[in-house]
Design an enzyme around this catalytic site. Structure first.
Site, short mmCIF file in Angstrom:
data_model
loop_
_atom_site.label_atom_id
_atom_site.label_comp_id
_atom_site.label_asym_id
_atom_site.label_seq_id
_atom_site.Cartn_x
_atom_site.Cartn_y
_atom_site.Cartn_z
N ARG A 5 -15.86 -11.33 9.90
CA ARG A 5 -16.01 -10.48 8.72
C ARG A 5 -16.95 -9.29 8.99
O ARG A 5 -16.85 -8.26 8.34
CB ARG A 5 -16.55 -11.32 7.56
CG ARG A 5 -16.22 -10.77 6.20
CD ARG A 5 -16.33 -11.82 5.11
NE ARG A 5 -17.58 -12.53 5.18
CZ ARG A 5 -17.76 -13.84 4.90
NH1 ARG A 5 -16.74 -14.57 4.51
NH2 ARG A 5 -18.93 -14.38 5.00
N TYR A 49 -15.12 11.08 -10.15
CA TYR A 49 -13.85 10.36 -9.97
C TYR A 49 -13.73 9.31 -11.09
O TYR A 49 -14.58 8.42 -11.22
CB TYR A 49 -13.92 9.70 -8.59
CG TYR A 49 -12.74 8.87 -8.18
CD1 TYR A 49 -11.49 9.45 -7.98
CD2 TYR A 49 -12.89 7.51 -7.94
CE1 TYR A 49 -10.42 8.68 -7.56
CE2 TYR A 49 -11.83 6.74 -7.52
CZ TYR A 49 -10.59 7.34 -7.34
OH TYR A 49 -9.54 6.56 -6.93
N ASP A 99 -20.63 11.12 -3.71
CA ASP A 99 -19.27 10.92 -3.20
C ASP A 99 -18.89 12.19 -2.43
O ASP A 99 -18.83 13.28 -3.01
CB ASP A 99 -18.32 10.67 -4.38
CG ASP A 99 -16.89 10.37 -3.94
OD1 ASP A 99 -16.44 10.93 -2.92
OD2 ASP A 99 -16.21 9.59 -4.64
C1 LIG Z 1 -9.53 8.62 -3.87
C2 LIG Z 1 -10.95 8.75 -4.18
C3 LIG Z 1 -11.78 7.62 -4.23
C4 LIG Z 1 -11.24 6.21 -4.08
O1 LIG Z 1 -10.71 5.95 -2.81
P1 LIG Z 1 -9.61 4.81 -2.58
O2 LIG Z 1 -9.60 4.62 -1.13
O3 LIG Z 1 -8.34 5.36 -3.16
O4 LIG Z 1 -10.07 3.60 -3.34
C5 LIG Z 1 -13.11 7.82 -4.47
N1 LIG Z 1 -13.62 9.04 -4.68
C6 LIG Z 1 -12.86 10.14 -4.66
C7 LIG Z 1 -13.48 11.47 -4.90
C8 LIG Z 1 -11.50 10.03 -4.42
O5 LIG Z 1 -10.74 11.13 -4.42
#
Ligand SMILES: *Cc1c(COP(=O)(O)O)cnc(C)c1O
Length: 404
Positions: free
Chosen positions: A63, A116, A187
């Site tokens: 893991r 998001y 993010d």
């Molecule tokens: C797509 C996205 C996510 C989530 O990613 P996944 O791999 O689809 O779960 C998070 N933050 C942003 C800004 C995104 O565009």
């Protein structure tokens, strides 16, 4: 040569390269799949367990991820300028990991209202049930300082924001948060980590949906969390283990393979997206284009100051107030597929749901309420993409005229 000091393009190519054995070896790190890790003897087992408990990047079980995982982690950490990276099974799970690792019952988080949207689902489905309070605020209009409470632990944001690409002043926001001992998580999916460095600008944690530009080929789900210190790595690591998270070696391999060409792919996404954004900004049927690399975008000056490039995401609002415009437009497109996610080599189109836009204070006080289309500009010829868009504008105008 020290890889730490090399330029980012060089690090993307060379970070995580496997050591040669007996004078030779492959270019790429092997895909090391395993559940069980074997040990030479009980003393070796005990020593490695001890190293792991002390915070070392050591795998004592499948893991934890072996060579392939570690090569990807090192490459992302190098890209983001961080202390360590951990891999999560999706971008959203990477976000959940950060929220659960940094927040406890009775604590408070400030979240930019333009994030998001599924972050709000995590809040409702999980954080509220565990007594964690999330407060949404406008990161461009509200004064952050008075919103910070004694129990505030986390400032969470995304710049540029989802859907409308509102650029935030991360250095200023992070400075306020740090004065109050509040952790800052950003993010960083939009920039792929190549055009934006949240850790250098004051964030403690940078998150990416590696599903998007890092993997880059629409074939992997993956999340990455990069932290700036050993202390945070430990905090995240403990929660990671407790959640039982793990990603497959094949997915780690595909993501690393994507990363090697991140620079050339993003440069082309940017070039194509800028051509499309400029075309859209001159179009009579378009009220507004959302793309911070355009000079007239309200976030342009901040983008120029803090970013070194732009990605392939371009949104626009229709001039025509008909709510059906977006659907008609999207259905008339030939090269743009309808789909969520983005960051692959292909172009995509999606209507930005009005309910999603309403969450953004940035949008709420905009004067227009027309439908918004989000485009991801892929690696096709921009000439074909613009021809396709022009055809769709014409078809939309004809359809709206017929139904009027
Ligand atoms: C797509 C996205 C996510 C989530 O990613 P996944 O791999 O689809 O779960 C998070 N933050 C942003 C800004 C995104 O565009």
């Amino acid at each position: 040569m020290s890889l730490d000091l090399a330029r980012v393009q060089t690090r993307l190519v060379h970070a995580g390269s496997p050591e040669l054995k007996d004078g030779s070896g492959p270019v790429n790190v092997p895909v090391v799949r395993t559940s069980t890790v074997r040990f030479a003897d009980t003393a070796a087992h005990a020593a490695l367990n001890q190293q792991r408990a002390a915070g070392g990047r050591v795998a004592t079980y499948g893991r934890h991820g072996l060579d392939t995982h570690q090569a990807l982690e090192e490459t992302v950490a190098s890209l983001e300028g961080g202390y360590r990276t951990v891999l999560a099974p999706s971008g959203l799970s990477a976000i959940v990991l950060v929220l659960l690792a940094t927040l406890a019952p009775g604590e408070h988080a400030l979240v930019a209202d333009s994030v998001y949207s599924p972050v709000r689902r995590v809040d409702q489905a999980l954080l509220q049930r565990y007594g964690i309070e999330v407060e949404y605020f406008s990161a461009t209009k509200d004064d952050l300082e008075p919103l910070i409470r004694p129990n505030t632990r986390l400032l969470y944001l995304e710049s540029p924001s989802s859907l409308l690409y509102e650029v935030l002043d991360l250095p200023a926001l992070a400075a306020v948060a740090r004065r109050h001992g509040v952790l800052v998580a950003a993010d960083n999916t939009w920039s792929g980590g190549l055009y934006y460095q949240p850790l250098a600008l004051g964030a403690h944690i940078s998150i990416q949906a590696a599903t998007k530009y890092l993997a880059g080929h629409s074939d992997v789900m993956m999340g990455v969390v990069t932290v700036d210190s050993a202390e945070l790595a430990k905090k995240i690591g403990v929660t990671y283990d407790a959640l039982g998270l793990s990603v497959g070696a094949d997915d780690a391999y595909l993501t690393l393979r994507g990363l090697r060409t991140l620079d050339v792919r993003l440069a082309r996404h940017q070039e194509n997206a800028l051509a499309v954004a400029q075309y859209l900004s001159r179009h009579d049927d378009v009220a507004r284009v959302f793309y911070p690399a355009l000079e007239q975008d309200p976030g342009h000056a901040l983008w120029q100051r803090d970013f070194s490039g732009a990605s392939g995401l371009v949104s626009f609002a229709f001039q025509h107030p008909d709510a059906a415009a977006a659907a008609r437009f999207i259905d008339a497109l030939r090269y743009f597929s309808i789909g969520a996610s983005w960051g692959g080599y292909e172009s995509l189109a999606l209507e930005a749901a009005p309910a999603r836009l309403a969450e953004h204070s940035h949008w709420q006080d905009g004067t227009n309420k027309q439908s918004v289309v989000r485009l991801h500009i892929g690696l096709e010829s921009p000439l074909d993409l613009i021809d396709d868009l022009e055809r769709a504008f014409t078809a939309t105008r004809d359809a709206l005229r017929r139904s009027a």
